[in-house]
Design an enzyme around this catalytic site. Structure first.
Site, PDB file in Angstrom:
ATOM      1  N   GLY A  30       0.750  -1.198  -0.057  1.00 19.42           N
ATOM      2  CA  GLY A  30       0.113  -0.124  -0.157  1.00 19.42           C
ATOM      3  C   GLY A  30       0.591   1.671  -0.045  1.00 19.42           C
ATOM      4  O   GLY A  30       2.046   1.688  -0.134  1.00 19.42           O
ATOM      5  N   GLY A  35       4.912   3.762  -9.110  1.00 14.78           N
ATOM      6  CA  GLY A  35       5.345   2.798  -9.648  1.00 14.78           C
ATOM      7  C   GLY A  35       4.908   1.890  -8.872  1.00 14.78           C
ATOM      8  O   GLY A  35       4.862   1.266 -10.044  1.00 14.78           O
ATOM      9  N   HIS A  36       4.040   2.006  -8.225  1.00 20.76           N
ATOM     10  CA  HIS A  36       3.228   0.639  -7.519  1.00 20.76           C
ATOM     11  C   HIS A  36       1.910   0.663  -9.279  1.00 20.76           C
ATOM     12  O   HIS A  36       1.828   0.036  -9.370  1.00 20.76           O
ATOM     13  CB  HIS A  36       2.028   0.860  -6.931  1.00 20.76           C
ATOM     14  N   GLY A 148       8.061  -4.805  -8.648  1.00 18.36           N
ATOM     15  CA  GLY A 148       9.110  -4.147  -9.584  1.00 18.36           C
ATOM     16  C   GLY A 148      10.962  -4.222  -9.212  1.00 18.36           C
ATOM     17  O   GLY A 148      11.134  -5.234  -8.129  1.00 18.36           O
ATOM     18  N   LYS A 150      13.000  -2.041  -8.462  1.00 13.78           N
ATOM     19  CA  LYS A 150      13.780  -1.311  -7.586  1.00 13.78           C
ATOM     20  C   LYS A 150      13.418  -2.277  -6.520  1.00 13.78           C
ATOM     21  O   LYS A 150      15.552  -1.892  -6.360  1.00 13.78           O
ATOM     22  CB  LYS A 150      12.874  -0.697  -7.264  1.00 13.78           C
ATOM     23  N   ASP A 151      13.474  -3.215  -5.908  1.00 10.41           N
ATOM     24  CA  ASP A 151      13.682  -4.550  -5.169  1.00 10.41           C
ATOM     25  C   ASP A 151      14.327  -5.717  -5.785  1.00 10.41           C
ATOM     26  O   ASP A 151      14.253  -7.132  -5.834  1.00 10.41           O
ATOM     27  CB  ASP A 151      12.709  -4.377  -4.096  1.00 10.41           C
ATOM     28  N   MET A 185      11.280   6.066  -7.096  1.00 10.91           N
ATOM     29  CA  MET A 185       9.591   6.404  -6.614  1.00 10.91           C
ATOM     30  C   MET A 185      10.047   4.936  -5.356  1.00 10.91           C
ATOM     31  O   MET A 185      10.335   3.398  -5.565  1.00 10.91           O
ATOM     32  CB  MET A 185       8.777   6.059  -7.634  1.00 10.91           C
ATOM     33  N   SER A 186       9.672   5.112  -4.541  1.00 10.65           N
ATOM     34  CA  SER A 186       9.427   4.294  -3.510  1.00 10.65           C
ATOM     35  C   SER A 186       8.092   4.792  -2.185  1.00 10.65           C
ATOM     36  O   SER A 186       8.397   5.950  -1.881  1.00 10.65           O
ATOM     37  CB  SER A 186      10.846   4.070  -2.505  1.00 10.65           C
ATOM     38  N   ARG A 188       8.408   4.559   1.079  1.00  9.80           N
ATOM     39  CA  ARG A 188       9.530   5.929   1.995  1.00  9.80           C
ATOM     40  C   ARG A 188      10.092   6.729   1.647  1.00  9.80           C
ATOM     41  O   ARG A 188      10.567   7.571   2.655  1.00  9.80           O
ATOM     42  CB  ARG A 188      11.114   4.188   2.475  1.00  9.80           C
TER      43      ARG A 188
HETATM   44  O1  PAF Z   1       7.666  -5.114  -2.162  1.00 12.15           O
HETATM   45  C1  PAF Z   1       6.851  -5.143  -1.379  1.00 12.15           C
HETATM   46  O2  PAF Z   1       5.897  -4.118  -1.013  1.00 12.15           O
HETATM   47  C2  PAF Z   1       6.805  -5.903  -0.404  1.00 12.15           C
HETATM   48  O3  PAF Z   1       8.227  -6.834  -0.036  1.00 12.15           O
HETATM   49  C3  PAF Z   1       5.765  -7.325  -0.861  1.00 12.15           C
HETATM   50  C4  PAF Z   1       6.271  -8.043  -2.325  1.00 12.15           C
HETATM   51  C5  PAF Z   1       4.683  -7.217  -1.172  1.00 12.15           C
HETATM   52  C6  PAF Z   1       5.781  -8.924   0.088  1.00 12.15           C
HETATM   53  O4  PAF Z   1       5.197  -7.873   1.175  1.00 12.15           O
END
Ligand code: PAF
Length: 281
Positions: A30, A35-36, A148, A150-151, A185-186, A188
């Site tokens: 959420g 980005g999402h 993404g 990014k991770d 984008m994040s 955080r």
């Molecule tokens: O990247 C994220 O937002 C979280 O690590 C994920 C993949 C939703 C798991 O909680």
């Protein structure tokens, strides 16, 4: 868009959709940003129906991390997802996801790839991620899931889990979306003060600086990493790591490895920023 909190209802709905087509899934915590939404758009291209989950997963936060203050913005997120044509929002409570105490919860561990970089700085983090994603896959039963890039390390952990456990889900990595000054984008980024926000793009600049040097033929990886870490410190960031790794498995590269990824994690005020850049030399 249908919003569902219970697993039985989710299963019943997805089951109907999967009889006549395929389903793409975008797991999130959420506090959505552009980005999402780009992941949701990618998912739309891949399947007839798109399911998005919002769940702030306590298992992937260590003691003292930002679980409690992680922004919960369900109403706003829900509107944004509706605007992107999401078919179903799955927003379970902690009790739905983890009916038993954490100590009794089955865990999914992906050794090796989870034990380097962010796995060292955030012990237990990737067990939390792998466990919740495994559980979400079992609940949603998607044909394809979008994460993404990014991770980057998280994406590799998920790919390895899916391969090792023979999960019938195709994993798609989507490009990182950046602000106009390069900052990835994040959610955080919202923790940054305006002064910190002005400094934050240094992280991406440092990565692009290393990429240029690698392409020019610089082979002193240790030197590049330590110079970059010093540049971050000089700008007011506190780096957890700057690392040049082999893109396919995050191992330390040999001289003949061509496809690399530069990864960095650094604190800026209360925010822990991560970013990466793939480079071929
Ligand atoms: O990247 C994220 O937002 C979280 O690590 C994920 C993949 C939703 C798991 O909680």
């Amino acid at each position: 868009m249908i919003t569902i909190n219970a697993t039985s209802e989710l299963r019943a709905q997805v089951d109907i959709w999967r009889r006549g087509g395929n389903v793409a899934f975008v797991p999130t915590m959420g506090n959505l940003h552009a980005g999402h939404l780009s992941l949701v758009r990618e998912a739309r291209k891949l399947a007839d129906r798109v399911v998005v989950s919002i769940f702030v997963n306590p298992m992937q936060f260590a003691e003292g991390e930002d679980f409690d203050k992680y922004p919960r913005t369900l109403e706003r997120d829900s509107e944004m997802l509706e605007g992107e044509g999401t078919d179903l929002l799955f927003a379970p409570s902690v009790d739905v996801m983890y009916p038993k105490p954490q100590a009794e919860q089955t865990r999914v561990e992906v050794p090796g790839i989870s034990d380097v970089l962010c796995g060292v700085c955030r012990p237990g983090h990737f067990v939390g991620v792998a466990t919740v994603v495994c559980k979400l896959f079992n609940m949603v039963q998607p044909d394809v899931a979008v994460f993404g890039k990014k991770d980057f390390q998280q994406l590799m952990v998920i790919r390895r889990m899916v391969e090792d456990l023979a999960m019938p889900v195709r994993i798609v990595g989507a490009e990182t979306l950046r602000e106009s000054d390069g900052l990835a984008m994040s959610s955080r980024n919202g923790y940054l003060t305006s002064d910190e926000r002005a400094i934050a793009p240094v992280l991406y600049r440092v990565l692009t600086g290393i990429a240029t040097k690698l392409k020019e033929g610089d082979t002193n990886l240790a030197g590049l990493q330590s110079t970059a870490a010093q540049e971050l410190l000089d700008s007011g960031l506190r780096p957890d790591y700057v690392a040049i790794r082999r893109a396919r498995d995050l191992a330390e590269p040999n001289d003949d490895d061509r496809d690399l990824v530069i990864l960095a994690a650094a604190y800026l005020g209360k925010a822990r920023l991560i970013d990466n850049l793939e480079v071929s030399r």
